[in-house]
Design a protein around this motif. Sequence first.
Motif, PDB file in Angstrom:
ATOM      1  N   UNK A  63      91.741  31.925 108.756  1.00  0.00           N
ATOM      2  CA  UNK A  63      90.771  32.742 109.501  1.00  0.00           C
ATOM      3  C   UNK A  63      90.144  33.794 108.584  1.00  0.00           C
ATOM      4  N   UNK A  64      89.010  34.298 109.038  1.00  0.00           N
ATOM      5  CA  UNK A  64      88.392  35.451 108.384  1.00  0.00           C
ATOM      6  C   UNK A  64      88.530  36.640 109.319  1.00  0.00           C
ATOM      7  N   UNK A  65      89.060  37.726 108.796  1.00  0.00           N
ATOM      8  CA  UNK A  65      89.213  38.936 109.606  1.00  0.00           C
ATOM      9  C   UNK A  65      88.364  40.047 108.978  1.00  0.00           C
ATOM     10  N   UNK A  66      87.648  40.767 109.807  1.00  0.00           N
ATOM     11  CA  UNK A  66      86.899  41.918 109.302  1.00  0.00           C
ATOM     12  C   UNK A  66      87.372  43.168 110.017  1.00  0.00           C
ATOM     13  N   UNK A  67      87.689  44.196 109.250  1.00  0.00           N
ATOM     14  CA  UNK A  67      88.099  45.482 109.805  1.00  0.00           C
ATOM     15  C   UNK A  67      87.074  46.530 109.391  1.00  0.00           C
ATOM     16  N   UNK A  68      86.699  47.358 110.341  1.00  0.00           N
ATOM     17  CA  UNK A  68      85.632  48.310 110.084  1.00  0.00           C
ATOM     18  C   UNK A  68      86.078  49.717 110.443  1.00  0.00           C
ATOM     19  N   UNK A  69      85.564  50.710 109.718  1.00  0.00           N
ATOM     20  CA  UNK A  69      85.707  52.091 110.201  1.00  0.00           C
ATOM     21  C   UNK A  69      84.314  52.597 110.569  1.00  0.00           C
ATOM     22  N   UNK A  88      83.567  48.212 105.286  1.00  0.00           N
ATOM     23  CA  UNK A  88      84.434  47.259 105.991  1.00  0.00           C
ATOM     24  C   UNK A  88      85.261  46.424 105.014  1.00  0.00           C
ATOM     25  N   UNK A  89      86.311  45.844 105.537  1.00  0.00           N
ATOM     26  CA  UNK A  89      87.195  44.997 104.729  1.00  0.00           C
ATOM     27  C   UNK A  89      87.104  43.562 105.231  1.00  0.00           C
ATOM     28  N   UNK A  90      86.890  42.650 104.304  1.00  0.00           N
ATOM     29  CA  UNK A  90      86.934  41.222 104.640  1.00  0.00           C
ATOM     30  C   UNK A  90      88.278  40.673 104.190  1.00  0.00           C
TER      31      UNK A  90
END
Length: 304
Positions: free
Chosen positions: A107-113, A174-176
């Motif tokens: 999967x691809x997960x993206x985390x954002x602030x 963001x982090x991929x």
Amino acid sequence: MTRFGILKHRAKLQEQYLWTQVDFKSEGENDLSNKALKAATKLKGCGQFLLFHNYYTINQVKLAKAHYCSRHLLCPMCAGVRAAKSMSRYIQRIEELMRQNRHLKPVLITLTVKNGEDLQERFKHLRSSFRTLLDRYNDYKKKGRGFNQFCKIDGAFYSTEYTYNPKTKEWHPHIHIFALLNEWIDQEELAETWHDITLDSYIVDIRRVKKTKEHGYSKAVAEVCKYALKFSDLSLENTWEAYLSLKGNRLTGCFGSMYGVELPEKLTDDLPLDDLPYLELLYRFVFAKKSYYNLEITKDVKPK
Ligand SMILES: [Zn+2]
């Protein structure tokens, strides 16, 4: 060759911008001017010449020698070449792990602030939030306590990206993450965990990755390996600003079963070990409206 030409063209524009930031009257007293001078000089030499070997008996062309500036946040040339190199390492590792365990789910997960004007402050916030999440992950893996949805990851690699909105003048950090999961993640629950840590963002995106016949996992891997800064979307000025704020900060990494994938330091290709005949091709960069590499010298090299 066309791709190299495009990358170096943008590097050249960045270099030209930097020369305008140098205060030649300051005699080295102006710190920002010194930084611009140093970076411009580095960029100038980067990829000016490229030496290829064409191993015509095995139909392979290899980049044998090049001089790079290694300023990946500033130089599209170095960023581009490094992205391509890291991609092939990660793809190798993914395929290895998936062969060993066919139940892993990519999967691809993206985390954002939350967006903000101060890039450095936002970067630090993203980095420390992500570190907290990783610490919890490692704690669970080692001691078996403190489970959260992120712990369903078997192994993963990640990188950070910063986009800029010229209208709001805000950076969007963001982090991929490309992750191999043992079990599907409950997105809502992970969003809760992420918000507990960041206090400003619930934004967690999870997408399944499908292997395609033509590209394998390369498209999804490219999402993560692409540059920290999308040069084409940033002005030369913003790129310089971002470089000054982010320089020296670690932007990529891997954990879990992906831990230990070494990214190549060397940005040239590995050459075949056998003594094969080849054509040595020396290209020189020509800066123009449409820049290109010109083939300057060709030499036929036969093994002794
Ligand atoms: Zn470079």
